[in-house]
Design a protein around this motif. Sequence first.
Motif, short mmCIF file in Angstrom:
data_model
loop_
_atom_site.label_atom_id
_atom_site.label_comp_id
_atom_site.label_asym_id
_atom_site.label_seq_id
_atom_site.Cartn_x
_atom_site.Cartn_y
_atom_site.Cartn_z
N UNK A 91 -12.18 -0.52 2.50
CA UNK A 91 -12.54 -1.94 2.65
C UNK A 91 -13.97 -2.24 2.18
N UNK A 92 -14.93 -1.39 2.58
CA UNK A 92 -16.32 -1.62 2.16
C UNK A 92 -16.45 -1.51 0.65
N UNK A 93 -15.82 -0.49 0.06
CA UNK A 93 -15.88 -0.32 -1.39
C UNK A 93 -15.26 -1.51 -2.10
N UNK A 94 -14.16 -2.05 -1.54
CA UNK A 94 -13.54 -3.23 -2.13
C UNK A 94 -14.47 -4.42 -2.12
N UNK A 133 0.82 -1.22 0.00
CA UNK A 133 0.00 0.00 0.00
C UNK A 133 0.85 1.26 0.00
N UNK A 134 1.90 1.29 0.80
CA UNK A 134 2.77 2.47 0.82
C UNK A 134 3.38 2.69 -0.56
N UNK A 135 3.82 1.61 -1.19
CA UNK A 135 4.41 1.71 -2.53
C UNK A 135 3.39 2.18 -3.55
N UNK A 136 2.17 1.63 -3.47
CA UNK A 136 1.12 2.01 -4.42
C UNK A 136 0.77 3.49 -4.30
N UNK A 137 0.62 3.97 -3.07
CA UNK A 137 0.23 5.36 -2.87
C UNK A 137 1.34 6.30 -3.34
N UNK A 156 -7.41 -5.05 -1.21
CA UNK A 156 -8.23 -3.85 -0.98
C UNK A 156 -9.15 -4.01 0.23
N UNK A 157 -9.95 -5.07 0.23
CA UNK A 157 -11.03 -5.18 1.21
C UNK A 157 -10.59 -5.69 2.58
N UNK A 158 -9.68 -6.65 2.63
CA UNK A 158 -9.43 -7.37 3.88
C UNK A 158 -8.26 -6.90 4.73
N UNK A 159 -7.16 -6.38 4.18
CA UNK A 159 -5.99 -6.13 5.02
C UNK A 159 -6.24 -5.30 6.27
N UNK A 191 -7.78 -10.57 -6.07
CA UNK A 191 -6.88 -9.43 -5.84
C UNK A 191 -7.56 -8.33 -5.04
N UNK A 192 -8.82 -8.04 -5.37
CA UNK A 192 -9.55 -6.99 -4.65
C UNK A 192 -9.73 -7.36 -3.18
N UNK A 193 -10.10 -8.61 -2.94
CA UNK A 193 -10.31 -9.03 -1.56
C UNK A 193 -9.00 -9.03 -0.77
N UNK A 194 -7.95 -9.60 -1.37
CA UNK A 194 -6.69 -9.76 -0.64
C UNK A 194 -5.96 -8.44 -0.44
#
Length: 382
Positions: free
Chosen positions: A339-342, A14-18, A293-296, A288-291
């Motif tokens: 998370x909810x949007x994911x 996430x840090x890298x993506x942002x 975006x939504x769950x971490x 990918x979205x769950x792992x």
Amino acid sequence: MTLFYYSLIATIGWVSIIIYLLINGKKISYLKLQPLAETEPAVAIIIAVRNEEADLEKALQSVCNLHYANYRIIVLNDRSTDGTAAILAGFTGRYPQLTVTHITTLPDGWLGKNHALYQGYLNSTEEWMLFTDADVAFHPDSLSKAAAYVTKNRLDHLCILPEVISRSEMLNGMLGTFTLLFMLQFRPWAAINPKSKASIGIGAFNLIRREAYEKAGTHQRIKLRPDDDLKLGDLIKAAGLRQEVLAGRGYIGLEWYRNVGEFVNGLMKNSFAVADYSVLKTIGGIIAILALIALPVPLMLILGTPAERIMACLILFFQAIFMASPVLPNKWWHAVMIPFAGLLLAYISARSAFITLKQGGIYWRDSFYSLDMLKGKTGKAI
């Protein structure tokens, strides 16, 4: 220990993506910063409408009052059954630059909107065409600034990222996540790079040089694509033509959907198409979205140790920084909606694929299109 490593990977990711998005997002300039056009090339603004009485009048009023001398508006009324025709009749009497064509039948092998936009092209002769939607509001100087930009930079295709808002605060929060994923998937800043595979197409504002549109193959090559705007961008890029994107905050805007329910139903129509009707791509995207975006963050906050909760807070901090960045109008607290949007986007992808496979195709503007037809194999719309 497993959760720790998952948390560590999620945090680094996430840090890298942002950081990646913030650095590259700065490469996208603003339409409002561009000068006005000194010369005005001829532009045909082509708008396909169907049952648009709720938004049409406000949007069309803005189009009719652009500060641009050399333009014409071509509206294609695609079999509307509400008050759209009456609204259009009121405009034609007041604005001589506006013409309306009423489409009463749909040829086999076409989606209605794609066919209507193609008819707009056939009814125009201008050097440039602006394909836009019936709910988009334009600043009076927007077309002049866009024309100046394409002329100065010798572009064949210019897209504007619209300022998207909703009267639903929950949906506004979710749109930030959609923006993040859109930027990550399509990398709009890279569309100008001929060595990059990135391309861009925006339904709200696709300004295309006529010669480039014809070289790319026109809408005839994407007759049955629900994601016609994105695919048009693909065609332009594949033809070796120059395309670029600007941010339209304050100049190009629309209320995309009024609430979460409309958002779900709207994306349900074309999310399986974006995955090229591939079950494997859809499943991979959902995982990918769950792992990622939504769950971490929820897992780290609920089940984690103090160290893992600190990592979750770090992820939220960087997500909030992105949401507050100026390229698109989000708010920092929209990060808590990720998370909810994911989860919702994963649901949309799964249900879109399920429904399409169950019924063997899609319903679009009251017509049914089989999967074989959508994949270009055979058939007629029913």
